[in-house]
Motif scaffolding. Structure first.
Motif, PDB file in Angstrom:
ATOM      1  N   GLU A   2       0.821  -1.208   0.000  1.00  0.00           N
ATOM      2  CA  GLU A   2       0.000   0.000   0.000  1.00  0.00           C
ATOM      3  C   GLU A   2       0.862   1.268   0.000  1.00  0.00           C
ATOM      4  O   GLU A   2       1.879   1.337   0.694  1.00  0.00           O
ATOM      5  CB  GLU A   2      -0.885   0.004   1.242  1.00  0.00           C
ATOM      6  N   LYS A   4       1.840   4.743   1.155  1.00  0.00           N
ATOM      7  CA  LYS A   4       1.617   5.486   2.393  1.00  0.00           C
ATOM      8  C   LYS A   4       2.175   6.908   2.351  1.00  0.00           C
ATOM      9  O   LYS A   4       1.834   7.729   3.200  1.00  0.00           O
ATOM     10  CB  LYS A   4       2.246   4.729   3.570  1.00  0.00           C
ATOM     11  N   GLU A 101      -6.645  11.626   1.731  1.00  0.00           N
ATOM     12  CA  GLU A 101      -6.441  10.175   1.668  1.00  0.00           C
ATOM     13  C   GLU A 101      -5.561   9.663   2.803  1.00  0.00           C
ATOM     14  O   GLU A 101      -5.309   8.462   2.901  1.00  0.00           O
ATOM     15  CB  GLU A 101      -5.805   9.797   0.325  1.00  0.00           C
ATOM     16  N   ALA A 161       6.557   1.558  -0.277  1.00  0.00           N
ATOM     17  CA  ALA A 161       5.400   2.214   0.337  1.00  0.00           C
ATOM     18  C   ALA A 161       5.291   3.685  -0.054  1.00  0.00           C
ATOM     19  O   ALA A 161       4.445   4.403   0.495  1.00  0.00           O
ATOM     20  CB  ALA A 161       5.474   2.085   1.855  1.00  0.00           C
ATOM     21  N   THR A 215      -4.052   5.243  -8.978  1.00  0.00           N
ATOM     22  CA  THR A 215      -4.723   4.071  -9.537  1.00  0.00           C
ATOM     23  C   THR A 215      -3.972   3.551 -10.750  1.00  0.00           C
ATOM     24  O   THR A 215      -3.775   2.333 -10.917  1.00  0.00           O
ATOM     25  CB  THR A 215      -6.169   4.415  -9.930  1.00  0.00           C
ATOM     26  N   ALA A 218      -0.885   1.702  -9.701  1.00  0.00           N
ATOM     27  CA  ALA A 218      -1.156   0.402  -9.085  1.00  0.00           C
ATOM     28  C   ALA A 218      -1.351  -0.690 -10.113  1.00  0.00           C
ATOM     29  O   ALA A 218      -1.160  -1.885  -9.814  1.00  0.00           O
ATOM     30  CB  ALA A 218      -2.383   0.505  -8.189  1.00  0.00           C
TER      31      ALA A 218
END
Length: 236
Positions: A2, A4, A101, A161, A215, A218
């Motif tokens: 994820e 961060k 976020e 991260a 997005t 990812a």
């Protein structure tokens, strides 16, 4: 892993100080009745090359060149340009989206800390950033990854991260060497063709929302250089 944290370059990315730099040198040459060769102005590293620039101007201007007076005049001119200089278009919205976020924010710049912190404080943006990692705190400038490694160390996060944001090819190289994914927004003086090692290239921060950028990242596989680093085959 994820995401961060987001780590931003400063000059040319968060704030367009590259244009004020070029403009100040262009004016200094013109005050001496000369024209600056802009084609070779920007170096392929993050270090300070002002001494070389003054040496070039001194050679062109002749024995009457007064370096101290020229420097003072150039800096005064540039400071005037900075009075109204804010964050680059789209970056305020990105930083606000990052906060919404819950993402942590950092700066990794080859410039000295007083320069970076001073400009961010002037625009009221310094408090947005949890971490500053700057060129006067490491032994080498970009494309060396030292400043990105310092930012990650201060964040207490592994490279997987975090995501870096850069405007130069050598800045992307530094981020990649540190194991980071990197989004490039080439500044107006950088050739877009040189950014093939970035994970994503945008024409401007206004071209996409931050959630869309993350997005898109990812769904993309990591570059081979980061895969090698993750398996222990990258830079020490």
């Amino acid at each position: 892993m994820e995401i961060k944290a987001l780590i931003f370059d400063f000059d040319g990315l968060l704030m367009d100080t590259e244009t004020t730099l070029l403009d100040s040198w262009r004016q200094l040459w013109r005050w001496h009745g000369l024209e600056l060769d802009e084609s070779t102005f920007f170096a392929d590293h993050g270090g300070d090359v002002n001494e070389e620039r003054y040496a070039q101007l001194a050679a062109a201007a002749g024995p009457g060149f007064d370096r101290a007076a020229g420097h003072a005049r150039r800096m005064a001119y540039r400071e005037g340009l900075h009075e109204t200089l804010g964050l680059s278009a789209g970056l305020t919205e990105w930083l606000a989206a990052a906060r919404a976020e819950g993402l942590r924010l950092a700066v990794a710049s080859s410039s000295p800390r007083p320069w970076v912190a001073g400009h961010l404080a002037r625009t009221g943006d310094l408090a947005r950033f949890e971490v500053l990692a700057c060129g006067d705190e490491v032994g080498a400038h970009k494309p060396d990854p030292a400043v990105y490694r310092l930012a990650l160390d201060r964040l207490g996060l592994p490279a997987a991260a975090a995501v870096a944001f850069e405007d130069t090819a050598h800045g992307v190289s530094a981020a990649v060497a540190a194991g980071l994914r990197c989004v490039a927004i080439p500044n107006r003086y950088a050739a877009s063709a040189r950014f093939t090692h970035a994970d994503l290239v945008l024409p401007a921060a206004t071209a996409a929302t931050l959630p869309d950028v993350l997005t898109r990242l990812a769904t993309r596989p990591a570059h081979a250089s980061r895969s090698r680093q993750a398996s222990g085959q990258g830079q020490p």
